[in-house]
Design an enzyme around this catalytic site. Sequence first.
Site, PDB file in Angstrom:
ATOM      1  N   LYS A   1      47.269  41.390  35.282  1.00 49.93           N
ATOM      2  CA  LYS A   1      46.576  42.192  36.282  1.00 49.93           C
ATOM      3  C   LYS A   1      46.132  41.258  37.399  1.00 49.93           C
ATOM      4  O   LYS A   1      45.674  40.142  37.147  1.00 49.93           O
ATOM      5  CB  LYS A   1      45.358  42.896  35.675  1.00 49.93           C
ATOM      6  CG  LYS A   1      45.738  43.989  34.694  1.00 49.93           C
ATOM      7  CD  LYS A   1      44.527  44.671  34.115  1.00 49.93           C
ATOM      8  CE  LYS A   1      44.962  45.713  33.087  1.00 49.93           C
ATOM      9  NZ  LYS A   1      43.799  46.298  32.403  1.00 49.93           N
ATOM     10  N   GLU A   2      46.291  41.751  38.643  1.00 53.34           N
ATOM     11  CA  GLU A   2      45.838  40.976  39.788  1.00 53.34           C
ATOM     12  C   GLU A   2      44.991  41.855  40.688  1.00 53.34           C
ATOM     13  O   GLU A   2      45.171  43.070  40.742  1.00 53.34           O
ATOM     14  CB  GLU A   2      47.002  40.356  40.566  1.00 53.34           C
ATOM     15  CG  GLU A   2      47.737  41.289  41.479  1.00 53.34           C
ATOM     16  CD  GLU A   2      48.829  40.589  42.302  1.00 53.34           C
ATOM     17  OE1 GLU A   2      49.361  39.550  41.871  1.00 53.34           O
ATOM     18  OE2 GLU A   2      49.152  41.112  43.379  1.00 53.34           O
TER      19      GLU A   2
ATOM     20  N   LYS B   1      46.827  37.398  52.985  1.00 49.16           N
ATOM     21  CA  LYS B   1      46.519  38.182  51.789  1.00 49.16           C
ATOM     22  C   LYS B   1      46.339  37.215  50.629  1.00 49.16           C
ATOM     23  O   LYS B   1      47.180  36.329  50.412  1.00 49.16           O
ATOM     24  CB  LYS B   1      47.659  39.156  51.489  1.00 49.16           C
ATOM     25  CG  LYS B   1      47.421  40.044  50.285  1.00 49.16           C
ATOM     26  CD  LYS B   1      48.611  40.976  50.132  1.00 49.16           C
ATOM     27  CE  LYS B   1      48.415  42.045  49.116  1.00 49.16           C
ATOM     28  NZ  LYS B   1      49.595  42.945  49.073  1.00 49.16           N
TER      29      LYS B   1
END
Length: 164
Positions: free
Chosen positions: A70-71, A83
Amino acid sequence: MVREISDETEIQAPAAKVWELYGGLELAKFLPVHLPNLVHKIDVLEGDGGEGTLLHLTFAPGLGGPTSYKEKFVKIDNEKRIKIAEMVEGGYLDFGFTLYKFRVEITEKNEESCIVKSSVQYELKEEAAANISFATLQPLITIAQAVNNYFLDTQNPKHQYTCF
């Protein structure tokens, strides 16, 4: 100690167009279609592509290493086209990394091309030093190359650019 590795890739498309792909959730739609041997799927767990967005990435089978992670998007600067996403669960964190952060910056080279500067910041527990080879820019370079190929293909008069 936090370490950083970086690379630059030229893309044959205007920086604004490339940022449209990298800046929000478009890349999450792009990757499973254009790099199915790298990314199997990406699920948006929360958010709309802005800061705080949480994604679950699942890698294609047979790559070795982690199968998913998960990021979270921790910084998105649309003006500077930067970003930053951080791995928050699973992935390399399960292999002894205490920090694994991706940074992408899109800078204009000229009206028809730009530079994607990709970097990874990481920190690894001393007892997990054998896993240092997981700290690599290769996935980010592969993504930038796929984006470049996509834009080269869409510049063909038979194709028209559309964001995913």
